[in-house]
Design a protein around this motif. Structure first.
Motif, short mmCIF file in Angstrom:
data_model
loop_
_atom_site.label_atom_id
_atom_site.label_comp_id
_atom_site.label_asym_id
_atom_site.label_seq_id
_atom_site.Cartn_x
_atom_site.Cartn_y
_atom_site.Cartn_z
N ILE A 205 39.99 30.78 43.80
CA ILE A 205 39.31 29.64 43.91
C ILE A 205 37.50 30.71 43.29
CG2 ILE A 205 37.56 28.81 44.37
CD1 ILE A 205 39.43 27.41 46.66
N THR A 206 37.93 31.84 44.19
CA THR A 206 36.92 33.23 43.76
C THR A 206 37.76 34.45 43.55
OG1 THR A 206 35.83 33.38 46.01
CG2 THR A 206 34.75 31.89 44.94
N PRO A 207 38.35 34.62 42.56
CA PRO A 207 39.60 35.40 41.86
C PRO A 207 38.79 37.20 42.20
CG PRO A 207 39.62 34.03 40.71
CD PRO A 207 37.89 33.72 41.09
N PRO A 208 39.68 38.06 42.99
CA PRO A 208 39.54 39.12 42.65
C PRO A 208 38.72 40.39 42.03
CG PRO A 208 41.17 38.75 43.09
CD PRO A 208 41.24 37.92 42.65
N LEU A 209 38.08 39.62 40.52
CA LEU A 209 37.45 39.86 39.60
C LEU A 209 35.94 39.45 39.79
CD1 LEU A 209 39.13 39.15 36.57
CD2 LEU A 209 37.97 41.33 37.53
N VAL A 210 35.57 38.18 40.20
CA VAL A 210 34.55 37.60 41.17
C VAL A 210 34.15 38.49 42.49
CG1 VAL A 210 32.94 36.13 42.08
CG2 VAL A 210 34.73 35.54 40.40
N HIS A 212 34.31 42.07 43.28
CA HIS A 212 33.92 43.56 42.16
C HIS A 212 33.37 43.49 41.56
CE1 HIS A 212 37.74 45.62 42.21
NE2 HIS A 212 38.61 44.62 42.03
N ASP A 213 32.72 41.99 40.79
CA ASP A 213 31.31 41.55 40.18
C ASP A 213 30.43 41.78 41.50
OD1 ASP A 213 32.33 41.35 37.83
OD2 ASP A 213 32.16 39.07 37.83
N PHE A 214 30.71 40.76 42.66
CA PHE A 214 29.75 40.81 43.63
C PHE A 214 29.17 42.80 43.74
CE2 PHE A 214 30.06 36.48 44.85
CZ PHE A 214 29.18 36.10 45.03
N HIS A 215 30.62 43.45 44.14
CA HIS A 215 30.57 44.89 44.55
C HIS A 215 29.72 45.55 43.72
CE1 HIS A 215 31.21 48.34 46.53
NE2 HIS A 215 32.23 49.32 45.90
N ALA A 216 29.51 45.31 42.33
CA ALA A 216 28.48 46.46 41.62
C ALA A 216 27.23 45.71 41.66
CB ALA A 216 29.77 45.64 40.09
N LEU A 217 27.34 45.19 41.32
CA LEU A 217 25.61 44.07 41.88
C LEU A 217 24.92 44.53 43.24
CD1 LEU A 217 26.97 40.98 39.58
CD2 LEU A 217 25.13 42.79 38.64
N ILE A 218 25.50 44.25 44.24
CA ILE A 218 24.61 44.35 45.25
C ILE A 218 24.77 46.04 45.70
CG2 ILE A 218 24.53 43.39 48.20
CD1 ILE A 218 26.14 41.69 47.57
N ARG A 219 24.08 46.32 46.03
CA ARG A 219 24.17 47.44 45.87
C ARG A 219 24.33 48.03 47.62
NH1 ARG A 219 18.97 47.43 43.03
NH2 ARG A 219 18.04 47.53 44.65
N GLY A 220 25.39 49.89 47.08
CA GLY A 220 25.70 49.99 48.52
C GLY A 220 26.87 48.83 49.15
N SER A 221 27.47 47.78 48.45
CA SER A 221 28.26 47.14 49.75
C SER A 221 29.54 47.46 49.79
CB SER A 221 28.36 45.87 48.60
OG SER A 221 28.57 46.08 47.20
N GLU A 222 30.24 47.13 50.78
CA GLU A 222 31.74 47.93 51.04
C GLU A 222 32.72 46.39 50.35
OE1 GLU A 222 32.98 49.44 55.57
OE2 GLU A 222 29.70 49.68 54.93
#
Length: 260
Positions: A205-210, A212-222
């Motif tokens: 529904i929200t695949p792994p690529l999504v 990775h996008d969140f991770h790239a856009l939210i600074r310092g996220s894990e």
């Protein structure tokens, strides 16, 4: 464990344990029970609060992401959460949590997203629920999980009963379309708090690529992935989810204490 629902003013919610607050937000077809294992695991050291979002009965003109964010704001104010808390959201709940954090940055000290919408979501497998079609609902609920057996008859019956109501279906469709319109890609740089992303490696529904996008856009996220897991890690892989969440909470709490 059966969660005890409290009522105060117009709000229904779970409030278990004592300590730093974990505020949990469920998804579009979610329920308080989605978080049972999280409540059981964390209530010895935390105060775990889960508002029942009024997805199926809020005024149709307010049935959307902004309306749900306003509901959470009113809930937080009404029950008197004055200290910053950790906010967790699954699916639509993650989307609402992101919007809430952007609008109330001083209220949130940590953010945890799992299977969150806000960038992309293939809701209900790309189609809206078909009223009165049990087999369709059963198939779509199973689509949420890597292991179809997690989609118990009780869970399927609950969703079927929801989709069999015209009024509830109208609200579901309104909220789903609102979530699709409210893409947060340009706003996620405004998230300043420590953020943990826990994703099912088999989320359709929200695949792994999504993730990775969140991770790239939210600074310092894990970003942490769980294998053999779909759209709701806290339900399908609760032990692993709780371990990752506990590690994140302890680490960020220690870092916050050291900084002060």
């Amino acid at each position: 464990m059966e969660l005890q629902i409290k009522e105060y003013n117009e709000f229904q919610y779970v409030d278990e344990g004592a300590g730093p607050v974990l505020l949990l937000l469920h998804g579009l077809f979610g329920a308080l029970s989605n978080w049972e294992d999280v409540v059981t695991y964390f209530r010895p050291k935390y105060r775990v609060i889960i508002p029942l979002l009024p997805i199926y009965d809020m005024p149709l003109t307010q049935a959307g992401v902004p309306g749900l964010v306003k509901y959470v704001e009113d809930f937080v104010k009404t029950i008197g959460l004055n200290e910053p808390f950790t906010l967790l959201g699954n699916s639509l709940g993650g989307h609402v949590g992101l919007e809430y954090t952007l609008r109330n940055p001083s209220q949130v000290c940590r953010l945890v997203l799992t299977g969150s919408s806000g960038l992309f979501e293939d809701g209900m497998g790309g189609s809206f629920p078909k009223r009165g079609n049990y087999a369709f609902v059963q198939e779509r609920v199973a689509y949420t999980f890597y292991d179809p057996s997690v989609a118990t008859k009780e869970l399927v019956d609950e969703v079927f009963n929801v989709t069999n109501s015209n009024a509830k279906c109208l609200r579901i469709i309104s909220i789903a379309r609102s979530a699709q319109r409210h893409n947060l890609g340009k706003e996620l740089g405004g998230i300043q708090v420590p953020t943990l992303l826990v994703w099912g490696l088999n989320d359709t529904i929200t695949p792994p690529l999504v993730a990775h996008d969140f991770h790239a856009l939210i600074r310092g996220s894990e970003l942490r992935f769980l294998d053999r897991c779909g759209h709701a890690p806290m339900m399908e892989r609760p032990h692993e989810f709780n371990i990752l969440l506990g590690q994140f909470l302890r680490r960020t709490e220690a870092e916050s204490t050291a900084a002060n």
